[in-house]
Design a protein around this motif. Structure first.
Motif, PDB file in Angstrom:
ATOM      1  N   GLY A 181      20.641 -26.562  51.619  1.00 33.31           N
ATOM      2  CA  GLY A 181      21.157 -25.716  52.692  1.00 33.31           C
ATOM      3  C   GLY A 181      20.866 -26.258  54.079  1.00 33.31           C
ATOM      4  O   GLY A 181      21.683 -26.157  54.980  1.00 33.31           O
ATOM      5  N   THR A 182      19.707 -26.859  54.239  1.00 28.33           N
ATOM      6  CA  THR A 182      19.346 -27.418  55.536  1.00 28.33           C
ATOM      7  C   THR A 182      20.132 -28.688  55.829  1.00 28.33           C
ATOM      8  O   THR A 182      20.564 -28.913  56.950  1.00 28.33           O
ATOM      9  CB  THR A 182      17.835 -27.723  55.581  1.00 28.33           C
ATOM     10  N   ALA A 183      20.347 -29.493  54.832  1.00 27.13           N
ATOM     11  CA  ALA A 183      20.951 -30.811  55.041  1.00 27.13           C
ATOM     12  C   ALA A 183      22.470 -30.814  54.994  1.00 27.13           C
ATOM     13  O   ALA A 183      23.108 -31.521  55.770  1.00 27.13           O
ATOM     14  CB  ALA A 183      20.412 -31.792  54.023  1.00 27.13           C
ATOM     15  N   SER A 184      23.078 -30.046  54.114  1.00 21.88           N
ATOM     16  CA  SER A 184      24.513 -30.248  53.889  1.00 21.88           C
ATOM     17  C   SER A 184      25.392 -29.035  54.176  1.00 21.88           C
ATOM     18  O   SER A 184      26.581 -29.084  53.944  1.00 21.88           O
ATOM     19  CB  SER A 184      24.736 -30.718  52.459  1.00 21.88           C
ATOM     20  N   GLY A 221      27.453 -28.037  50.557  1.00 19.78           N
ATOM     21  CA  GLY A 221      26.248 -28.137  49.740  1.00 19.78           C
ATOM     22  C   GLY A 221      25.799 -26.789  49.210  1.00 19.78           C
ATOM     23  O   GLY A 221      25.331 -26.678  48.078  1.00 19.78           O
ATOM     24  N   THR A 222      25.934 -25.752  50.021  1.00 25.37           N
ATOM     25  CA  THR A 222      25.574 -24.408  49.575  1.00 25.37           C
ATOM     26  C   THR A 222      26.481 -23.942  48.448  1.00 25.37           C
ATOM     27  O   THR A 222      26.015 -23.357  47.467  1.00 25.37           O
ATOM     28  CB  THR A 222      25.624 -23.421  50.759  1.00 25.37           C
ATOM     29  N   ALA A 223      27.761 -24.224  48.563  1.00 21.75           N
ATOM     30  CA  ALA A 223      28.693 -23.867  47.485  1.00 21.75           C
ATOM     31  C   ALA A 223      28.342 -24.607  46.201  1.00 21.75           C
ATOM     32  O   ALA A 223      28.390 -24.031  45.104  1.00 21.75           O
ATOM     33  CB  ALA A 223      30.121 -24.189  47.908  1.00 21.75           C
ATOM     34  N   GLN A 239      26.838 -23.383  42.239  1.00 25.28           N
ATOM     35  CA  GLN A 239      27.328 -23.829  40.940  1.00 25.28           C
ATOM     36  C   GLN A 239      26.181 -24.261  40.033  1.00 25.28           C
ATOM     37  O   GLN A 239      26.252 -24.095  38.827  1.00 25.28           O
ATOM     38  CB  GLN A 239      28.308 -24.985  41.104  1.00 25.28           C
ATOM     39  N   VAL A 240      25.129 -24.800  40.637  1.00 24.17           N
ATOM     40  CA  VAL A 240      23.982 -25.261  39.860  1.00 24.17           C
ATOM     41  C   VAL A 240      23.123 -24.085  39.418  1.00 24.17           C
ATOM     42  O   VAL A 240      22.767 -23.966  38.251  1.00 24.17           O
ATOM     43  CB  VAL A 240      23.141 -26.266  40.689  1.00 24.17           C
ATOM     44  N   SER A 241      22.791 -23.206  40.363  1.00 24.51           N
ATOM     45  CA  SER A 241      21.895 -22.091  40.062  1.00 24.51           C
ATOM     46  C   SER A 241      22.058 -21.017  41.133  1.00 24.51           C
ATOM     47  O   SER A 241      22.246 -21.331  42.307  1.00 24.51           O
ATOM     48  CB  SER A 241      20.448 -22.594  40.038  1.00 24.51           C
ATOM     49  N   GLU A 242      21.958 -19.755  40.726  1.00 30.17           N
ATOM     50  CA  GLU A 242      22.038 -18.661  41.697  1.00 30.17           C
ATOM     51  C   GLU A 242      20.851 -18.692  42.656  1.00 30.17           C
ATOM     52  O   GLU A 242      21.000 -18.396  43.835  1.00 30.17           O
ATOM     53  CB  GLU A 242      22.090 -17.322  40.976  1.00 30.17           C
ATOM     54  N   GLY A 296      21.786 -20.783  51.155  1.00 35.17           N
ATOM     55  CA  GLY A 296      22.384 -19.922  52.175  1.00 35.17           C
ATOM     56  C   GLY A 296      21.368 -19.455  53.195  1.00 35.17           C
ATOM     57  O   GLY A 296      21.644 -19.423  54.400  1.00 35.17           O
ATOM     58  N   LEU A 297      20.178 -19.110  52.734  1.00 31.29           N
ATOM     59  CA  LEU A 297      19.108 -18.704  53.640  1.00 31.29           C
ATOM     60  C   LEU A 297      18.716 -19.850  54.571  1.00 31.29           C
ATOM     61  O   LEU A 297      18.581 -19.661  55.782  1.00 31.29           O
ATOM     62  CB  LEU A 297      17.894 -18.240  52.830  1.00 31.29           C
TER      63      LEU A 297
END
Length: 55
Positions: free
Chosen positions: A10-13, A17-19, A23-26, A33-34
């Motif tokens: 989330g910080t980098a991309s 990246g958040t989307a 897909q990987v894990s909730e 997102g945070l």
């Protein structure tokens, strides 16, 4: 750890990246997102202060 991966993504991309983190894990998606939101707030608050201090 999925929380650490989410924070890093989330910080980098940002949005893409958040989307992908969702897909990987909730948990990773939630932390991504945070991190994206906190990064935006910190940047919006600190950048003007640093700009005035430097220039």
């Amino acid at each position: 750890d999925m929380a650490a991966r989410g924070l890093a993504i989330g910080t980098a991309s940002h949005g893409i990246g958040t989307a992908r983190a969702f897909q990987v894990s909730e948990v990773a998606g939630a932390f991504a997102g945070l991190a994206m939101g906190l990064n935006a707030l910190v940047t919006a608050i600190l950048l003007p202060l640093l700009w005035r201090w430097v220039f």
